[in-house]
Scaffold this motif. Structure first.
Motif, PDB file in Angstrom:
ATOM      1  N   ILE A   1      -6.038   2.401  12.931  1.00 41.12           N
ATOM      2  CA  ILE A   1      -4.711   1.798  12.745  1.00 41.12           C
ATOM      3  C   ILE A   1      -4.863   0.324  12.397  1.00 41.12           C
ATOM      4  O   ILE A   1      -4.201  -0.182  11.482  1.00 41.12           O
ATOM      5  CB  ILE A   1      -3.851   1.987  14.011  1.00 41.12           C
ATOM      6  N   GLU A   2      -5.742  -0.375  13.117  1.00 41.27           N
ATOM      7  CA  GLU A   2      -5.944  -1.803  12.842  1.00 41.27           C
ATOM      8  C   GLU A   2      -6.480  -2.023  11.430  1.00 41.27           C
ATOM      9  O   GLU A   2      -6.037  -2.934  10.724  1.00 41.27           O
ATOM     10  CB  GLU A   2      -6.903  -2.401  13.858  1.00 41.27           C
TER      11      GLU A   2
ATOM     12  N   VAL B   1      -3.634  -1.516   9.007  1.00 40.67           N
ATOM     13  CA  VAL B   1      -2.659  -2.608   9.076  1.00 40.67           C
ATOM     14  C   VAL B   1      -3.168  -3.827   8.321  1.00 40.67           C
ATOM     15  O   VAL B   1      -2.388  -4.532   7.643  1.00 40.67           O
ATOM     16  CB  VAL B   1      -2.341  -2.959  10.548  1.00 40.67           C
TER      17      VAL B   1
ATOM     18  N   LEU C   1      -2.504  -3.131   4.764  1.00 42.53           N
ATOM     19  CA  LEU C   1      -1.066  -3.166   4.506  1.00 42.53           C
ATOM     20  C   LEU C   1      -0.577  -4.611   4.417  1.00 42.53           C
ATOM     21  O   LEU C   1       0.198  -4.957   3.513  1.00 42.53           O
ATOM     22  CB  LEU C   1      -0.323  -2.415   5.610  1.00 42.53           C
ATOM     23  N   CYS C   2      -1.014  -5.461   5.338  1.00 40.48           N
ATOM     24  CA  CYS C   2      -0.567  -6.857   5.326  1.00 40.48           C
ATOM     25  C   CYS C   2      -1.054  -7.579   4.077  1.00 40.48           C
ATOM     26  O   CYS C   2      -0.357  -8.465   3.553  1.00 40.48           O
ATOM     27  CB  CYS C   2      -1.057  -7.566   6.585  1.00 40.48           C
TER      28      CYS C   2
ATOM     29  N   LEU D   1       7.832   0.336   9.993  1.00 38.00           N
ATOM     30  CA  LEU D   1       6.560   0.965   9.655  1.00 38.00           C
ATOM     31  C   LEU D   1       6.559   2.410  10.138  1.00 38.00           C
ATOM     32  O   LEU D   1       7.014   2.705  11.258  1.00 38.00           O
ATOM     33  CB  LEU D   1       5.383   0.217  10.297  1.00 38.00           C
TER      34      LEU D   1
ATOM     35  N   ARG E   1       4.358  -9.762   8.904  1.00 41.34           N
ATOM     36  CA  ARG E   1       3.092  -9.249   8.373  1.00 41.34           C
ATOM     37  C   ARG E   1       1.913  -9.818   9.172  1.00 41.34           C
ATOM     38  O   ARG E   1       0.848 -10.103   8.641  1.00 41.34           O
ATOM     39  CB  ARG E   1       2.953  -9.552   6.878  1.00 41.34           C
TER      40      ARG E   1
ATOM     41  N   VAL F   1      -1.018  -9.189  11.571  1.00 38.77           N
ATOM     42  CA  VAL F   1      -1.865  -8.013  11.829  1.00 38.77           C
ATOM     43  C   VAL F   1      -1.857  -7.639  13.305  1.00 38.77           C
ATOM     44  O   VAL F   1      -1.661  -6.461  13.662  1.00 38.77           O
ATOM     45  CB  VAL F   1      -3.295  -8.274  11.326  1.00 38.77           C
TER      46      VAL F   1
ATOM     47  N   LEU G   1       1.688  -6.168  14.464  1.00 41.87           N
ATOM     48  CA  LEU G   1       1.987  -4.829  13.958  1.00 41.87           C
ATOM     49  C   LEU G   1       1.033  -3.797  14.525  1.00 41.87           C
ATOM     50  O   LEU G   1       1.432  -2.665  14.807  1.00 41.87           O
ATOM     51  CB  LEU G   1       1.936  -4.838  12.425  1.00 41.87           C
ATOM     52  N   THR G   2      -0.241  -4.176  14.704  1.00 40.31           N
ATOM     53  CA  THR G   2      -1.210  -3.241  15.282  1.00 40.31           C
ATOM     54  C   THR G   2      -0.821  -2.875  16.700  1.00 40.31           C
ATOM     55  O   THR G   2      -0.883  -1.699  17.095  1.00 40.31           O
ATOM     56  CB  THR G   2      -2.611  -3.858  15.261  1.00 40.31           C
TER      57      THR G   2
ATOM     58  N   LEU H   1       2.147  -0.404  16.750  1.00 37.43           N
ATOM     59  CA  LEU H   1       1.757   0.956  16.368  1.00 37.43           C
ATOM     60  C   LEU H   1       0.869   1.602  17.418  1.00 37.43           C
ATOM     61  O   LEU H   1       0.994   2.802  17.697  1.00 37.43           O
ATOM     62  CB  LEU H   1       1.053   0.935  15.016  1.00 37.43           C
TER      63      LEU H   1
ATOM     64  N   ILE I   1       0.022   4.629   6.721  1.00 32.26           N
ATOM     65  CA  ILE I   1       1.030   3.709   7.246  1.00 32.26           C
ATOM     66  C   ILE I   1       1.865   3.228   6.069  1.00 32.26           C
ATOM     67  O   ILE I   1       1.323   2.754   5.064  1.00 32.26           O
ATOM     68  CB  ILE I   1       0.396   2.501   7.969  1.00 32.26           C
TER      69      ILE I   1
END
Length: 507
Positions: free
Chosen positions: A264-265, A268, A271-272, A285, A308, A310, A313-314, A317, A335
């Motif tokens: 996931i990290e 992310v 994504l960022c 998300l 955004r 990291v 958001l990590t 999630l 994601i």
């Protein structure tokens, strides 16, 4: 257990044409059909409710339809435009209801709402709200929820009026008495089954499978299994080019929580980077984990402001990992920034004198994803003469509107959303009551101030044209202060019921 919503739009093509035409659209009561080529002839490809009530049917020759209904409005059909608009509507549903949404051409949308209904007040409230929102946009809709796509599709088209909720584990019995056409079979196959005397799904389900497969092929058995929950049907989520998405496929399926968190990290971070390249920040998300058994596990998180970061958001999630059931393993993880808004880079200014205003957006995001987006809000003043309409809810991080109350009269610290009836003893119509009974307790009035006359908003509703309320601030013998009012002016019955109500409590 998986829960799937099928949204059926019975008059989608004509609804789309009316919406596109705007003010130039024909009135709703005027029969409208869309015609196009069916082989070598021009036929009716879509008909609105008024046209169907006039006896017109899809597939009917266009010339015959015009003869039967002289004032018929005829326009050319555009199936490609219908599908494009359906994709846009599916994207709207994706952004507001659940992470897994797909269009179901030509007249439907399918939504995997597993674990998402509680965010909308439950399944009944969710379906009712969805249908009501579409109706407000002049889109006719019916909806059903069941354990499978096949069952929900069948119920939405043959049983929902306008909505139907099949209890978990009851897909087999829910579709048993529906016609076999509800199985999404080709028309020629349905006709062949009718020739043999089959009319209902239960009649097919109780027959030996081998002879039916030998005669009609595997399609009949596959559709039947999908409807009763014995077959898997994958919903491929809609992904339009404007959505920012990153994904990772695994050579070996993963299932440990630590491994899921690590990937996931990594996703992310990617994504960022893409969000930064587009100058965007994520507001919502969707994490989707595709398992080896072709099922998907989805989780959704939201933020109060575009983000955004990291780490932030990590963490949001990863808090959802406990809701993921990897089963035999996850082979693909994605994601998607379902909602993204512009986010400009900001410079941090350090002051040697004053401390910067604390940033509580991180806390707000955490609470919002735990209790639900709708459960967290701020109340702001709103200009309205009616007290219960003078407050509006906005997002917890929304900017201040600058609106204030203009009344010179004090307002209670606690204002009820709906006034509660009370029993009173009053000496004169224009005087405050001597005593009142509220929630079963009788209170004697020691002091009172008023009346403050509040008029109805005639521009809102016709019954409020001459409606009035007379408000009083009263204090009982225990020192408790209340805000009560009489509906009406005390003389004219047309101004109100002349009953008394409790509307608030002062601090």
């Amino acid at each position: 257990m998986t829960r799937v919503v099928s949204l059926f739009l019975p008059t989608w093509p004509t609804d789309r044409v009316r919406r596109k035409s705007g003010d130039a659209a024909p009135p709703r009561e005027a029969p409208l059909v869309l015609v196009g080529h069916d082989g070598k002839r021009r036929a009716v490809l879509a008909a609105d409710a008024a046209a169907q009530a006039s006896g017109l049917r899809i597939g009917m020759p266009a010339t015959k339809a015009q003869v039967l209904v002289p004032d018929l409005i005829v326009q050319d059909a555009d199936p490609e435009a219908d599908n494009e608009a359906l994709e846009r509507l599916a994207l709207w549903v994706l952004q507001r209801y659940a992470p897994i949404v797909a269009s179901d051409p030509p007249d439907g949308i399918v939504v995997d709402t597993t674990g998402a209904d509680h965010l909308h007040g439950g399944e009944a409230a969710m379906l009712d709200g969805l249908i009501a929102r579409l109706a407000a946009s002049n889109i006719t809709a019916r909806a059903a929820i069941a354990d499978t796509w096949g069952a929900a599709h069948a119920l939405a088209r043959y049983a929902a009026r306008p909505m139907l909720i099949s209890p978990p584990g009851a897909s087999h019995t829910a579709v048993a008495n529906l016609p076999i056409a509800a199985l999404r079979l080709p028309a020629d196959l349905v006709e062949s089954l009718h020739v043999l005397g089959f009319e209902r799904i239960i009649e097919i389900a109780t027959q030996p499978r081998a002879p039916l497969t030998l005669r009609f092929g595997p399609e009949l058995g596959r559709r039947l299994d999908q409807a009763i929950g014995q077959g898997v049907e994958v919903i491929v989520p809609i992904r339009l080019p404007e959505l920012v998405e990153v994904r990772r496929a695994f050579a070996e399926p993963i299932g440990a929580a630590e491994t899921i968190a690590r990937y996931i990290e990594k996703l992310v971070v990617q994504l960022c980077e893409e969000l930064e390249a587009k100058g965007l920040g994520a507001r919502r998300l969707d994490l989707i984990c595709h398992r080896v058994d072709s099922r998907a596990q989805a989780s959704r998180v939201g933020t109060a402001t575009p983000v955004r970061d990291v780490k932030r958001l990590t963490r949001l999630l990863c808090d959802k990992i406990e809701t993921i059931e990897p089963d035999f393993g996850i082979e693909l993880m994605s994601i998607t920034a379902t909602i993204a808004e512009p986010l400009n880079a900001r410079q941090t200014i350090t002051s040697l004198v004053d401390d910067a205003a604390p940033d509580v957006s991180d806390l707000v995001d955490t609470l919002m994803n735990r209790v639900g987006e709708r459960a967290l809000y701020r109340a702001i003043p709103f200009q309205s003469d009616v007290p219960e309409r003078s407050v509006r809810r906005i997002g917890p991080m929304s900017p201040a509107t600058g609106t204030t109350w203009t009344s010179d009269w004090p307002r209670p610290a606690r204002l009820f959303s709906q006034p509660e009836p009370i029993e009173t003893v009053a000496l004169l119509p224009d005087h405050p009551p001597v005593s009142f009974t509220w929630r079963g307790v009788r209170r004697r009035v020691r002091r009172a101030d008023g009346p403050e006359r509040v008029y109805g908003e005639w521009w809102t509703r016709d019954p409020e044209m001459i409606a009035v309320r007379d408000y009083f601030r009263v204090e009982d013998e225990a020192g408790e202060r209340y805000w009560i009012f009489r509906a009406g002016d005390g003389e004219n019955a047309a101004t109100g019921s002349h009953r008394w109500f409790m509307h608030g409590v002062f601090g």
